[in-house]
Design a protein around this motif. Structure first.
Motif, PDB file in Angstrom:
ATOM      1  N   ALA A  45       0.823  -1.212   0.000  1.00 36.57           N
ATOM      2  CA  ALA A  45       0.000   0.000   0.000  1.00 36.57           C
ATOM      3  C   ALA A  45       0.855   1.258   0.000  1.00 36.57           C
ATOM      4  N   LEU A  46       1.954   1.231   0.771  1.00 34.66           N
ATOM      5  CA  LEU A  46       2.826   2.399   0.830  1.00 34.66           C
ATOM      6  C   LEU A  46       3.480   2.658  -0.522  1.00 34.66           C
ATOM      7  N   LEU A  47       3.890   1.590  -1.194  1.00 37.77           N
ATOM      8  CA  LEU A  47       4.490   1.758  -2.521  1.00 37.77           C
ATOM      9  C   LEU A  47       3.481   2.359  -3.502  1.00 37.77           C
ATOM     10  N   GLY A  48       2.231   1.858  -3.486  1.00 42.78           N
ATOM     11  CA  GLY A  48       1.208   2.410  -4.367  1.00 42.78           C
ATOM     12  C   GLY A  48       0.879   3.849  -4.047  1.00 42.78           C
ATOM     13  N   ALA A  49       0.830   4.184  -2.746  1.00 46.67           N
ATOM     14  CA  ALA A  49       0.517   5.558  -2.351  1.00 46.67           C
ATOM     15  C   ALA A  49       1.621   6.515  -2.769  1.00 46.67           C
ATOM     16  N   VAL A  50       2.866   6.129  -2.563  1.00 47.77           N
ATOM     17  CA  VAL A  50       3.988   6.979  -2.973  1.00 47.77           C
ATOM     18  C   VAL A  50       4.002   7.160  -4.486  1.00 47.77           C
ATOM     19  N   LEU A  51       3.736   6.079  -5.202  1.00 55.94           N
ATOM     20  CA  LEU A  51       3.697   6.152  -6.664  1.00 55.94           C
ATOM     21  C   LEU A  51       2.610   7.119  -7.134  1.00 55.94           C
ATOM     22  N   ALA A  52       1.419   7.025  -6.540  1.00 49.51           N
ATOM     23  CA  ALA A  52       0.323   7.914  -6.932  1.00 49.51           C
ATOM     24  C   ALA A  52       0.631   9.361  -6.584  1.00 49.51           C
ATOM     25  N   GLY A  53       1.176   9.585  -5.388  1.00 50.87           N
ATOM     26  CA  GLY A  53       1.509  10.959  -5.002  1.00 50.87           C
ATOM     27  C   GLY A  53       2.562  11.571  -5.908  1.00 50.87           C
ATOM     28  N   ALA A  54       3.585  10.796  -6.246  1.00 55.11           N
ATOM     29  CA  ALA A  54       4.647  11.312  -7.114  1.00 55.11           C
ATOM     30  C   ALA A  54       4.127  11.619  -8.516  1.00 55.11           C
TER      31      ALA A  54
END
Length: 763
Positions: A303-312
């Motif tokens: 989830a953290l990887l997906g959230a960081v990817l979306a934010g970036a």
């Protein structure tokens, strides 16, 4: 810790596809919520910024030219005033585009209600015909500083000195005049309806209705022609951007819940499939807390990887998205709360997924270190009577056993169906939103847009002359004369639009959602916005005031009203003529032949009238929702991804649970193909139940949500349209067949396993 990481790494290598889907689904959810936040900020903050920087008025009151509007400065609760300024109504033209405007006389820049110059300069006393255009009017006319505007019917020309932003209601063709600032001498020299306008800034913005009531009482109802409160200006400025934000936010939250439940189900299924591994971990010294952390940290990392990817991606590429979404992200990135939202939204998503996965991971910590005790548990009863009867009717055993397998463990089966039905339900809602928008374009006559063009003659032609010119065009199939004037509502706290349209012999075809058409004298239909504003219902009588002339109307129906926020009451032109026999139509609503090009017809009518017609296409509220189509496609993709995760989880659980029955099925003579068919049928039955539940719940939910949005916007309920039966059948068939196809390969592999592997798994 090293052992924990090694086990997590080995598990990740085994479930790479599932991990990838979770990362992508989380990225889609976070991106949806960030775009929703951007659209909310874009909808609210630009108008608020202009209002604050311009020291805007809370209400603008238009009066007749002889009223003593300056007396309003002494009304209780008024902090300061802007004006009064002289006004004149006229029409200007630029590059072949005409617009009805209000010239407002001013000299120096006002201290209150000050226009914010976006380009050019302010009025110059040395340039008597110089003007400053409000920005929405300038965009409609394609005008910029240095351009020249003409006044049709005269030789007069106006020079654009500047373009300015204003917190007042925006220009809307055929509905609201554009705002043009000019010198007082230029206003007085304009041949048009003269008047005054004064802006009031209040001590308490919440007392706007009370202040308007006091102002109307002081000046007299006959002196006040229109009232524009700040709430109306803000609602018009937010417009469709707020709706886009609500749609993105709603689906983003729904997708977040679906993703959380999918992750919860995935962990639960994996725990049942890893009972021996978990027991071994506990036997070699792992504590229950360490086992919980293994599963929890895995999914939190995904989830953290997906959230960081979306934010970036949102931060780097969001402003480059074409259209309104890109503009919204660009403005949002410059707002004060942008950084906080960029971190808080992904963090909230990760925490929610962590909470839902933590509940499932907690069950892993409770697994007994002795797996044989669980394996010895009874596996449930035999076939139910219905299944035995189906076998007695010689139905294929694979179908009967597959159906029984899908619903044998009722609580677990219902939970799987519910998790799979949630993303399908949201997809049905998204398809309903798409269908409703498409309906506004394909069948506008059913949604309050029976006319295609609005014609406003310049006054030099009689009613018969106008009709003669309109009837000459073969593409015009219907002409409905009318008039629309602002009217004071009961209590004199604001103005609404009073419209007389059509005649009793040739009534205008309003789209009714409630009640009946207005046929008799003093009968009218009203929009939802007016009913809410006056707190009345169909069947009530209302009294509105036009100038000093009261008009009592009996509301016999509610029509779908997309104009003026639904704050419109419509009757026939004959009814208005009963109070004023000299009343002449000021506009004509035209219906065209199917397939006729409105822009071509408008050009032909303008040419045939030699410039004496102002022709505009009727505005369609769906035009501003074009970005919603792309949003719906993206949301459906995210929801389909979440549904795919849940489906793969269900297939994996079904295959693992079937390993124990594999020996028995082979012993009774079933072939590997039949055993495969059992698993495929079980998966198909689960998907079919989820499709039925998602469709049955999604259609009424979609109608309720769309109609609720219609009510809040003033258009009114009754605009919602669901997908066609053919589209729903294709959607359901694709979901069921896709689920069966996905289950075929793992089911075939499991059915052809070696006997030793089957015995090992059953142990």
């Amino acid at each position: 810790m090293r052992a924990t990481l090694r086990w997590a790494h080995a598990d990740l290598r085994t479930h790479r596809g599932e991990a990838l889907f979770i990362v992508l689904a989380t990225a889609g959810i976070v991106a949806s919520l960030l775009l929703a936040t951007a659209l909310f900020g874009y909808a609210t903050n630009p108008w608020q910024r202009v209002f604050t920087q311009s020291h805007g008025a809370h209400v603008w009151i238009h009066t007749g030219p002889s009223s003593q509007a300056q007396r309003l400065a002494d009304v209780d609760g008024v902090d300061s005033v802007a004006g009064p300024y002289p006004t004149a109504a006229t029409t200007v033209e630029s590059r072949g585009t005409r617009a009805a405007v209000e010239l407002r006389g001013a000299t120096g820049e006002p201290s209150m209600g000050r226009p914010l110059l976006a380009s050019g300069r302010w009025l110059d006393p040395a340039d008597a015909d110089g003007v400053v255009l409000e920005s929405s009017l300038a965009r409609a006319l394609w005008a910029e500083p240095g351009d020249t505007l003409t006044v049709p019917g005269t030789a007069r020309e106006l020079t654009v000195l500047g373009v300015a932003d204003s917190a007042e209601p925006r220009y809307s063709p055929g509905e609201r005049s554009g705002l043009v600032w000019a010198l007082p001498s230029a206003v007085r020299g304009t041949a048009g309806r003269a008047g005054q306008v004064i802006g009031l800034r209040l001590d308490d913005p919440g007392d706007t209705d009370y202040a308007v009531q006091r102002a109307v009482t002081l000046l007299g109802a006959g002196a006040v022609t229109e009232v524009s409160p700040w709430q109306q200006a803000r609602a018009e400025a937010q417009g469709d951007n707020r709706l886009l934000g609500q749609v993105l936010g709603l689906f983003g939250l729904g997708a977040l819940v679906a993703a959380g439940l999918a992750a919860h189900g995935a962990i639960g299924t994996r725990i049942r499939g890893h009972l021996r591994d978990i027991s071994v971990l506990k036997a070699i010294g792992f504590t229950p807390g360490q086992v919980v952390r293994i599963f929890l940290l895995q999914h939190v990392a995904f989830a953290l990887l997906g959230a960081v990817l979306a934010g970036a991606l949102t931060q780097a590429l969001g402003s480059r998205v074409p259209g309104r979404l890109g503009d919204a992200v660009g403005v949002w990135q410059g707002l004060p709360g942008h950084t906080a939202a960029l971190f808080s939204v992904p963090a909230a998503v990760v925490l929610f997924i962590a909470a839902t996965t933590g509940l499932a991971a907690w069950r892993a910590g409770r697994v007994s270190p002795v797996p044989g005790l669980r394996a010895a548990a009874p596996l449930g009863g035999g076939l139910p009577r219905a299944a035995r009867g189906a076998l007695g009717l010689r139905l294929p055993s694979a179908l009967v056993l597959g159906w029984h397998k899908a619903f044998a463990r009722r609580p677990r089966s219902l939970a799987t169906v519910a998790r799979l039905a949630l993303p399908l339900l949201l997809i049905v809602v998204a398809m309903s939103a798409w269908t409703t928008i498409d309906r506004f374009h394909s069948r506008p006559d059913q949604l309050g847009l029976a006319a295609t063009l609005t014609v406003r003659p310049d006054g030099s032609l009689s009613d018969s002359g106008v009709r003669a010119l309109l009837d000459r065009n073969p593409r015009v199939t219907g002409v409905h004369p009318g008039i629309q004037v602002p009217a004071l509502v009961p209590g004199q706290t604001g103005t609404i639009a009073l419209r007389g349209l059509g005649t009793r012999q040739d009534p205008y075809p309003f789209s009714l959602a409630e009640g009946r058409p207005a046929r008799g004298s003093d009968e009218a239909v009203a929009g939802q916005g007016l009913l809410d504003l006056l707190d009345v219902r169909v069947g009530d009588w209302v009294r509105v005031t036009v100038g000093e002339q009261p008009q009592n109307l009996h509301i016999v129906g509610r029509n779908i009203e997309p104009e003026n926020g639904g704050r419109v009451i419509s009757t026939s032109l004959d009814t208005l003529r009963e109070n004023d026999p000299e009343l002449r139509p000021t506009l004509y609503q035209l219906r065209l032949r199917p397939g006729a090009d409105p822009h071509r017809v408008a050009a032909e009518l303008t040419a045939s009238a030699h410039g004496r017609f102002d022709v505009h296409a009727v505005s369609n509220p769906a035009d501003g929702l074009s970005p919603l189509r792309g949003v719906v496609v993206g949301l459906i993709a995210v929801l389909a991804l979440i549904g795919l995760i849940e489906l793969l989880t269900a297939i994996g659980g079904t295959v693992r649970e079937g390993e124990r029955d594999l020996l028995a099925l082979k012993a009774i003579g079933l072939t590997p193909r039949q055993i495969t068919a059992i698993t495929v049928t079980s998966t198909g039955c689960t998907a079919f139940a989820a499709v039925l539940a998602g469709t049955a719940l999604g259609l009424p939910l979609a109608h309720w949500l769309i109609d609720a949005q219609g009510r809040s916007s003033g258009i009114g309920a009754g605009v919602a349209r669901g997908p066609s039966a053919v589209l729903l059948l294709l959607f359901g068939g694709a979901a069921v067949l896709g689920a069966a196809a996905l289950a075929a390969l793992p089911a075939a592999r499991a059915a052809r396993r070696r006997l030793a592997d089957t015995l090992s798994a059953a142990a």
